[in-house]
Design a protein around this motif. Structure first.
Motif, short mmCIF file in Angstrom:
data_model
loop_
_atom_site.label_atom_id
_atom_site.label_comp_id
_atom_site.label_asym_id
_atom_site.label_seq_id
_atom_site.Cartn_x
_atom_site.Cartn_y
_atom_site.Cartn_z
N PRO A 1 0.84 -1.20 0.00
CA PRO A 1 0.00 0.00 0.00
C PRO A 1 0.86 1.25 0.00
CG PRO A 1 0.04 -0.97 2.19
CD PRO A 1 0.76 -1.94 1.29
N GLY A 2 0.35 2.30 -0.57
CA GLY A 2 1.10 3.56 -0.63
C GLY A 2 1.01 4.17 -2.00
N LEU B 1 -1.09 2.93 8.87
CA LEU B 1 -2.11 2.26 9.68
C LEU B 1 -2.04 0.75 9.51
CD1 LEU B 1 -5.23 4.53 9.02
CD2 LEU B 1 -4.00 4.31 11.19
N LEU B 2 -1.95 0.31 8.27
CA LEU B 2 -1.96 -1.12 7.99
C LEU B 2 -0.75 -1.84 8.59
CD1 LEU B 2 -3.16 -0.98 4.30
CD2 LEU B 2 -4.31 -2.22 6.13
N LEU B 3 0.40 -1.21 8.56
CA LEU B 3 1.62 -1.86 9.03
C LEU B 3 1.77 -1.84 10.54
CD1 LEU B 3 4.34 -0.85 6.41
CD2 LEU B 3 2.77 -2.79 6.40
N HIS B 4 1.06 -0.92 11.21
CA HIS B 4 1.35 -0.73 12.64
C HIS B 4 0.15 -0.78 13.57
CE1 HIS B 4 5.41 0.20 11.39
NE2 HIS B 4 4.96 1.16 10.60
N LEU C 1 -9.15 -1.35 3.61
CA LEU C 1 -8.15 -0.27 3.58
C LEU C 1 -7.15 -0.48 2.45
CD1 LEU C 1 -7.40 0.39 7.37
CD2 LEU C 1 -8.47 1.96 5.73
N MET C 2 -6.78 -1.73 2.20
CA MET C 2 -5.88 -2.03 1.08
C MET C 2 -6.48 -1.52 -0.23
SD MET C 2 -2.99 -3.66 1.77
CE MET C 2 -2.22 -4.61 3.09
N ARG D 1 3.82 -5.19 11.35
CA ARG D 1 2.81 -6.14 11.82
C ARG D 1 2.75 -7.40 10.96
NH1 ARG D 1 -2.82 -6.50 11.25
NH2 ARG D 1 -2.85 -4.77 9.77
N PHE D 2 2.93 -7.25 9.66
CA PHE D 2 2.88 -8.40 8.78
C PHE D 2 4.13 -9.26 8.92
CE2 PHE D 2 -0.10 -5.46 6.79
CZ PHE D 2 -1.20 -6.29 6.63
#
Length: 215
Positions: A47-48, A59-62, A73-74, A158-159
């Motif tokens: 994402p980005g 947000l997605l990573l943390h 969200l993706m 997180r992933f």
């Protein structure tokens, strides 16, 4: 026009793989092959890729969230990315090299976290109808190998902190996608040296460019 996708002149290439596969190491090599052929290239990521997308990425990573929220969200980030970066570049004859695209969502949120494929496919048809990468490079490694590499990383998102079993499911989904569309996918053994992986990718892209230029 692109011989692979005649409705637009630019080539769309994505790199995929589980965390720790060595995907990021090969991104610049892909860009270099295209530029050596005198092609204009945009390097981006998911994402980005946009101001909004990068905020969603953080947000997605943390941040901990439910799998469905994660998937939505993706695709929210992807919508902005497609409209602001990917489609304008392709339509103007600029090649796009993307660190992950929808195949990653199918593998991670679908295969890894159990979101039904039909729901993710419906979102993909909504967000980027008719748009798919011309070439998807999957750098494939066993999850145990990837875990050893990630263990050397000081700060993991997180992933990257997910279990080996999670990555077994993600990898299996990636390989299923590749088997279903072998003409679009290049699967490379990522346990080889980076130079060997780069050579295989470079040769495949060089052959792809020959096909494009012959049309």
């Amino acid at each position: 026009m692109s011989a692979l996708n005649p409705y637009r002149p630019g080539l769309f290439i994505s790199l995929e793989g589980i965390d720790g596969a060595g995907k990021s190491t090969q991104l610049q090599a892909v860009v270099d092959v295209l530029r050596a052929a005198d092609r204009e290239v945009v390097l981006t990521r998911e994402p980005g890729g946009t101001e909004i997308g990068e905020k969603i990425r953080d947000l997605l990573l943390h941040q901990t969230m439910r799998p469905a929220t994660e998937a939505l969200l993706m695709f929210a980030a992807r919508q902005e990315h497609v409209l602001q970066v990917i489609e304008p570049a392709l339509l103007n004859g600029v090649d796009v090299v993307c660190d992950r695209f929808t195949a990653a969502t199918l593998a991670y949120q679908g295969g890894g976290k159990g979101i039904p494929t039909e729901r993710l496919d419906a979102l993909a048809r909504w967000v980027h109808p008719g748009l798919q990468p011309d070439v998807i490079v999957l750098i494939d490694v066993p999850p145990e190998v990837a875990a050893q590499r990630l263990a050397q990383t000081r700060q993991r998102d997180r992933f990257e902190q997910e279990s080996v079993d999670f990555f077994v499911r993600v990898r299996a989904n990636y390989l299923q996608q590749a088997a279903a569309a072998p003409g679009r996918w290049l699967v490379v053994d990522g346990t080889q040296t980076p130079d060997s992986v780069q050579k295989i990718i470079t040769e495949h892209l060089s052959n792809t460019l020959q096909v494009v230029e012959a049309k």
